[in-house]
Design an enzyme around this catalytic site. Structure first.
Site, PDB file in Angstrom:
ATOM      1  N   ARG A  21       0.836  -1.203   0.000  1.00 29.05           N
ATOM      2  CA  ARG A  21       0.000   0.000   0.000  1.00 29.05           C
ATOM      3  C   ARG A  21       0.867   1.247   0.000  1.00 29.05           C
ATOM      4  NH1 ARG A  21       1.187   2.105   4.648  1.00 29.05           N
ATOM      5  NH2 ARG A  21       1.354   0.838   6.535  1.00 29.05           N
ATOM      6  N   GLY A  22       0.242   2.390  -0.209  1.00 35.15           N
ATOM      7  CA  GLY A  22       0.947   3.646  -0.094  1.00 35.15           C
ATOM      8  C   GLY A  22       1.230   3.989   1.349  1.00 35.15           C
ATOM      9  N   GLY A  23       2.128   4.960   1.554  1.00 33.40           N
ATOM     10  CA  GLY A  23       2.430   5.433   2.899  1.00 33.40           C
ATOM     11  C   GLY A  23       3.532   4.641   3.571  1.00 33.40           C
TER      12      GLY A  23
ATOM     13  N   VAL B 200       4.551   3.672   7.898  1.00 31.64           N
ATOM     14  CA  VAL B 200       4.220   2.708   8.940  1.00 31.64           C
ATOM     15  C   VAL B 200       2.842   2.992   9.542  1.00 31.64           C
ATOM     16  CG1 VAL B 200       5.375   4.027  10.764  1.00 31.64           C
ATOM     17  CG2 VAL B 200       5.133   1.564  11.004  1.00 31.64           C
TER      18      VAL B 200
ATOM     19  N   HIS C 137      -2.211  -1.619  13.623  1.00 36.55           N
ATOM     20  CA  HIS C 137      -3.552  -2.196  13.793  1.00 36.55           C
ATOM     21  C   HIS C 137      -3.587  -2.902  15.145  1.00 36.55           C
ATOM     22  CE1 HIS C 137      -4.338  -1.245   9.680  1.00 36.55           C
ATOM     23  NE2 HIS C 137      -3.429  -2.082   9.217  1.00 36.55           N
TER      24      HIS C 137
ATOM     25  N   ILE D  90      -5.377   6.326   6.273  1.00 29.10           N
ATOM     26  CA  ILE D  90      -5.692   5.822   4.935  1.00 29.10           C
ATOM     27  C   ILE D  90      -4.405   5.345   4.279  1.00 29.10           C
ATOM     28  CG2 ILE D  90      -6.502   6.414   2.618  1.00 29.10           C
ATOM     29  CD1 ILE D  90      -8.376   8.425   3.833  1.00 29.10           C
ATOM     30  N   GLY D  91      -4.456   4.149   3.708  1.00 28.32           N
ATOM     31  CA  GLY D  91      -3.344   3.632   2.918  1.00 28.32           C
ATOM     32  C   GLY D  91      -3.908   2.715   1.852  1.00 28.32           C
TER      33      GLY D  91
ATOM     34  N   GLY E 250      -6.940   0.069   2.463  1.00 29.93           N
ATOM     35  CA  GLY E 250      -8.068   0.936   2.787  1.00 29.93           C
ATOM     36  C   GLY E 250      -7.820   1.840   3.981  1.00 29.93           C
TER      37      GLY E 250
ATOM     38  N   CYS F   2       2.569   8.441  11.938  1.00 26.28           N
ATOM     39  CA  CYS F   2       2.599   9.312  10.755  1.00 26.28           C
ATOM     40  C   CYS F   2       3.973   9.927  10.530  1.00 26.28           C
ATOM     41  CB  CYS F   2       1.581  10.450  10.869  1.00 26.28           C
ATOM     42  SG  CYS F   2       0.036   9.987  11.603  1.00 26.28           S
TER      43      CYS F   2
END
Length: 217
Positions: free
Chosen positions: A74-76, A78, A81, A142-143, A154, A172
Site C-alpha cells: 500500500r501507499g504510505g 508505517v 492495527h 488511509i493507505g 483501505g 505518521c
C-alpha cells in the site's frame, strides 16, 4: 457491493483474502466489489514508502512484544492495527463506480469524518498530512493501492483500541502529534463526559455502510 464482516483476524489471513478478492475482481470487469471489515491483533505494517526511522524499535524485535510485522504494497509508511480499531478494505473497479483516486480518498475521509460527527466528535482533514484528525491527534488512517484499476487496502479508524501498539512507532512520522480513539474523544470532548457511550459494533456498522453509500452513489 457486499459488506463482509470478518471479526478479529490475523493480518496475514486478511491479506490473503484481500488478494484473493482483488485477483477475482480484476479478472472480471462485471464482478461486483466487496468491502471487507475486520479487526487485527496487534500488528505493524510498513507500506511502499519504507521509512524505518518511523520505527522506535527494529521490526525484527516486534515479535518479542507479541506484535506482528508485515511489509506490504500500500501507499504510505508505517501503520498500526490492534483490536478495537475498525479496518476496512474496499475492493472494487474504480472506473466502474466513476471514481478518481482523489475522489476515492475523499470519500474514505468523508466517511470517517461523518462517522465521528455522528458520535458527537468534530474530526477534520489535515491540509498536509493524510488521514482524519481530532485536533492534533490522528483518529483515522488511509493507505491504499490501485492495481489493474481495482482498489486494495483501505482505512483504519480508532474506536476502542488501547493505542498501546502505537508506542512502537512515530505515528505518521510526525513528532509532537499523537493518536486518539473515538472512545477517548467522546470522554474528553463530548457532551456526556460522565459515561462512555461508544459501542464498537454500532460504529463498525455505521462506518461500513457510510463507506458503501459513498462508493456506490
Amino acid at each position: 457491493m457486499e459488506i463482509k464482516y470478518l471479526g478479529l483476524l490475523p493480518y496475514g489471513d486478511a491479506l490473503g483474502l484481500m488478494e484473493s478478492f482483488h485477483s477475482e475482481i480484476s479478472k472480471n470487469s462485471n464482478q461486483e466489489g466487496v468491502i471487507l471489515v475486520v479487526q487485527h491483533p496487534p500488528t505493524v505494517t510498513m507500506g511502499k514508502r519504507e521509512l524505518l526511522d518511523d520505527m522506535l524499535i527494529p521490526p525484527e524485535q516486534l515479535k518479542y512484544k507479541g506484535v506482528a510485522y508485515h511489509k506490504i504494497d500500500r501507499g504510505g509508511s508505517v501503520t498500526v492495527h490492534e483490536p478495537g480499531q475498525i479496518v476496512i478494505y474496499p475492493i472494487f473497479h474504480i472506473d466502474k463506480y466513476r471514481h478518481t483516486v482523489r475522489s476515492y480518498v475523499n470519500s474514505l475521509e468523508e466517511a470517517m469524518i461523518e462517522t465521528a460527527a455522528h458520535f458527537g466528535i468534530i474530526a477534520n482533514r489535515d491540509e498536509i498530512n493524510p488521514g482524519v484528525w481530532v485536533g492534533q491527534n490522528k483518529i483515522g488512517a488511509i493507505g491504499i493501492r490501485i492495481k489493474d484499476k481495482v482498489t486494495k487496502h483501505g482505512i483504519a479508524f480508532n474506536v476502542t483500541n488501547s493505542l498501546e501498539t502505537f508506542s512502537n512507532i512515530i505515528p505518521c512520522g510526525l513528532k509532537g502529534r499523537g493518536v486518539i480513539n473515538l472512545e477517548m474523544a467522546v470522554r474528553e470532548l463530548g457532551d456526556k463526559k460522565d459515561s462512555v457511550l461508544v459501542d464498537y459494533q454500532e460504529v463498525e456498522q455505521y462506518l461500513a455502510e457510510k463507506i458503501k453509500g459513498k462508493l456506490i452513489s
